[in-house]
Design an enzyme around this catalytic site. Structure first.
Site, short mmCIF file in Angstrom:
data_model
loop_
_atom_site.label_atom_id
_atom_site.label_comp_id
_atom_site.label_asym_id
_atom_site.label_seq_id
_atom_site.Cartn_x
_atom_site.Cartn_y
_atom_site.Cartn_z
N SER A 115 0.83 -1.20 0.00
CA SER A 115 0.00 0.00 0.00
C SER A 115 0.87 1.26 0.00
CB SER A 115 -0.96 -0.03 1.19
OG SER A 115 -1.96 0.95 1.06
N HIS A 127 -8.58 0.79 -0.72
CA HIS A 127 -8.45 -0.09 -1.87
C HIS A 127 -9.80 -0.61 -2.36
CE1 HIS A 127 -4.13 0.13 -1.39
NE2 HIS A 127 -4.28 -0.16 -0.13
#
Length: 424
Positions: free
Chosen positions: A201, A320
């Site tokens: 991430s 996400h």
């Protein structure tokens, strides 16, 4: 200003042969612009060098439309999973190691460096690396760019503040690169021997800075924009994330579809009725994110979908997923104006697990990453899968926590044996 860290120079000297393996495109005048938007609140210092996943059932939408929720759960319990033997051709297709870029060097003489993401933060991070070369200067620059004392927040908290997205992402970014400085200072040559890197991430930005794709300063500006925009997006819709551990016959895709339908039936707008896989971690373990009601639904009906155990993540947003679309737009605009270069060593994208080969794909994938699942399990397969008689490279997780090493042990136990953590 900290224009070049020593590890960037060393990587350039050691990895020039790797740059010939990628197709470096010429940058347009627009690509060379520095960030000047008011969102950044500081002048940019730039270097002057010029799959969508189908549901378990093909007819899922029709099923959801025509059956009650009780019938859906009953169908999920009664569905038969067909076991079949993969053909040789299918096995070759799934050999993800073919996507890796590996030098003709003994693997045990090389290293892989991994960078953690949000959730690994803790009060006291930075204490073990603050005396390493360049680290105090890194925190000094961070104070100028961020507008607050990041080092004090890392060392003293409070944890309630550090856990907020707009603070924890910059903290993880700076301390992770500080850990690289600590590793380099050991003089073992492990930084210079790096042949691949990846970050989870927000850790992907740490990996790209480490690989020379952007400056430390510009990387931090991107992290600041990313963190603040994701925090903003998370406050628009009540949402959550949950880690699920499930059986081999679990119906995760079906569960997500049922959760979305549950939200719609409760009067939630369809655009906000989001529930899908956000992180692929390791076999039989994924992170699901979506609307708060969708996550509540999964928790209440976990056993019906083959979910053995679940755990809420201490985050306030469905990262996400499509609920982060406002943040994606902001990130895309910031990436359009920042100076990027082709990485000097292979960096694997969270978006599709593939290696970045040009600046254009970097801009596209880094923005899409915010609204797309993190394919971490796939990245680990690409980096580490190899014949049984071949050794694995040494691995270093640089940054707070050991979550990536724990995940590695579940995906590739052999690689985990030669993996180490550089604590911060």
């Amino acid at each position: 200003m900290l224009k070049h860290f020593s590890y960037s120079y060393l990587l350039r000297q050691k990895c020039r042969s790797l740059t010939s393996m990628v197709n470096k495109r010429h940058l347009s005048v627009e690509d060379k612009l520095s960030i000047t938007d008011e969102d950044i609140n500081t002048k940019s210092t730039v270097r002057q060098n010029t799959p969508q996943y189908e549901s378990t059932f093909e007819s899922i939408n029709k099923v959801l439309a025509n059956k009650s929720l009780s019938h859906l759960l009953k169908d999920a319990n009664n569905e038969q999973i067909v076991d079949y033997k993969e053909s040789t051709q299918e096995m070759v297709r799934r050999d993800q190691s073919r996507l890796a870029l590996r030098p003709k060097t003994a693997p045990e003489d090389t290293t892989v460096i991994l960078f953690p993401g949000q959730g690994s933060q803790f009060v006291g991070m930075g204490y073990n690396v603050i005396e390493s070369s360049n680290v105090k200067q890194m925190f000094s620059i961070a104070k100028q760019i961020l507008g607050y004392d990041l080092l004090d927040l890392c060392l003293n908290g409070p944890i309630e503040t550090l856990n907020k997205t707009q603070y924890c992402q910059p903290a993880i970014y700076v301390t992770s690169l500080a850990a690289v400085e600590c590793l380099r200072q050991r003089g073992t040559g492990d930084v210079e021997a790096c042949v691949a890197t990846a970050g989870f991430s927000v850790g992907e930005l740490s990996a790209l800075v480490f690989a020379g794709a952007m400056s430390f300063e510009d990387g931090l500006r991107l992290v600041k924009i990313r963190a603040e925009s994701m925090q903003y997006a998370s406050e628009l819709v009540p949402s959550a994330m949950i880690t699920v551990f499930f059986n081999a016959d679990a119906r995760i895709s079906f569960a997500c579809n049922a959760a979305r339908e549950w939200c719609v039936r409760k009067g939630i707008e369809e655009k906000d009725a989001i529930c899908n896989i956000a992180n692929y971690l390791f076999p039989h373990c994924k992170v699901i994110a979506g609307h708060e009601e969708a996550i509540n639904f999964l928790e209440m009906n976990a056993k019906d979908f083959g979910i053995k155990r679940s755990k809420r993540l201490p985050v306030s947003g469905a990262f996400h997923t499509k609920l982060m679309e406002p943040a994606r737009k902001v990130m895309a605009e910031a990436l359009r104006k920042i100076h990027l270069e082709v990485p000097l060593i292979p960096v694997h994208s969270n978006f599709d697990a593939k290696i970045y080969k040009d600046v254009v794909s970097m801009r596209k994938k880094l923005a899409k990453q915010i609204v797309s699942p993190v394919h971490w399990e796939q990245i680990l397969h690409i980096v580490y899968d190899r014949p049984k008689d071949m050794k694995c490279p040494k691995t270093f997780e640089c940054g707070p926590g050991k979550s990536l090493l724990s995940t590695l042990s579940m995906v590739h136990a052999v690689a985990r044996r030669s993996a180490h953590h550089i604590s911060v």
